[in-house]
Design a protein around this motif. Sequence first.
Motif, PDB file in Angstrom:
ATOM      1  N   ARG A 145      42.962  37.708  37.688  1.00  0.00           N
ATOM      2  CA  ARG A 145      41.493  36.819  37.711  1.00  0.00           C
ATOM      3  C   ARG A 145      41.555  36.494  39.347  1.00  0.00           C
ATOM      4  NH1 ARG A 145      40.651  35.038  32.916  1.00  0.00           N
ATOM      5  NH2 ARG A 145      41.525  32.951  33.389  1.00  0.00           N
ATOM      6  N   GLU A 146      42.860  36.127  40.036  1.00  0.00           N
ATOM      7  CA  GLU A 146      43.393  35.783  40.926  1.00  0.00           C
ATOM      8  C   GLU A 146      43.139  36.683  41.980  1.00  0.00           C
ATOM      9  OE1 GLU A 146      47.395  34.086  40.424  1.00  0.00           O
ATOM     10  OE2 GLU A 146      46.791  32.829  39.710  1.00  0.00           O
ATOM     11  N   ALA A 165      44.785  35.033  33.650  1.00  0.00           N
ATOM     12  CA  ALA A 165      45.433  34.357  35.169  1.00  0.00           C
ATOM     13  C   ALA A 165      45.485  35.261  36.263  1.00  0.00           C
ATOM     14  CB  ALA A 165      45.174  33.412  34.979  1.00  0.00           C
ATOM     15  N   ASP A 214      47.285  34.643  28.539  1.00  0.00           N
ATOM     16  CA  ASP A 214      45.990  34.236  28.995  1.00  0.00           C
ATOM     17  C   ASP A 214      46.558  34.226  30.656  1.00  0.00           C
ATOM     18  OD1 ASP A 214      44.026  33.535  27.223  1.00  0.00           O
ATOM     19  OD2 ASP A 214      45.460  31.677  26.621  1.00  0.00           O
ATOM     20  N   GLU A 215      48.159  33.975  30.124  1.00  0.00           N
ATOM     21  CA  GLU A 215      48.824  34.487  32.107  1.00  0.00           C
ATOM     22  C   GLU A 215      48.555  35.804  32.548  1.00  0.00           C
ATOM     23  OE1 GLU A 215      50.495  31.084  29.122  1.00  0.00           O
ATOM     24  OE2 GLU A 215      50.169  33.686  29.338  1.00  0.00           O
TER      25      GLU A 215
END
Length: 324
Positions: free
Chosen positions: A181-182, A178, A174-175
Amino acid sequence: MARTIIIEEAGGPEQLKLVDRPVGDPGPGEIRVRHRACGLNFIDVYQRTGLYPLELPHPLGMEAAGEVVAIGAGVDHLKPGDRVAYAAMPPGAYCDERVMPAAQVCPLPDAIDYETAAAVMLQGLTVEYLFHRITELKAGDRVLFHAAAGGVGLIACQWARSEGIELIGTAGTDEKCALAREHGAAHCINYRDADFVAKVKEITDGAGVDVVMDGVGKDTFDGSLDCLRPLGFMISFGNASGPVPPVDLLKLASKGSLKLTRATLFTFLADFDRCQAMARHLFEKVASGAVVPRIGQRFPLEKVDDAHRALEARQTTGSTILTL
């Protein structure tokens, strides 16, 4: 003499040896370059393990940035003192200084520092050819990009955002999702928690994507084909999980007249004018801030074996550089 990393036989990271080697003077069409930082890439692993065989013993490393020390006859686009960067054959970038062919060495704008250049050349030029040299992509197109939080992936996320392309990424935590997406991914799928094929179909309302860019290889290849729309384009460009087994061409027909290519950066860089144009395009993206390489790890040259272990264990994010 220059510190240089070589392998004498194929195998694991323990085969990487630090030795002192004479540098010599450049011959016709060559330059002598002093490195300030070197890049680390999966192709280095493929060469170390023997997947991409080298004549041994052989130095490793495909990417670096530094200054020109001397030029040989016939080199017109560079001069001593120039700041330069490259992703180029033959391997040998893991060193303080080397003599090498000049054609794929590119002038480096003052606005880009050496570590950034070493972090972006091979991966950034890979993204440049994936988005601009194989098939025509336009704003609004959908692209599936595996390993979206890796060095190539984070550049691809930013590149897609800068051109209005909807990038769907995959990553293993998940990290990492993220992080993708950033950096510009419209969506990112944790492939350990979800079936990425089903999620892509859900995101695209069953239509599939226009293009898949797959540098993972064996583990994702069949699923990648299933993510494409009819007449979609599959670009296989790496083997991080191992080489793809032989492909039944009838499978492409049954899945919607799909197109497939196995591409490699150095085919595109072999032409001098195209190589220099690709580098200029990449440097424009970096200088404008549209692409900001993320250096996730730094290792001193003498710890290159640890760098290889981290890369193979998928413990890295963004780019990895070797400091000198």
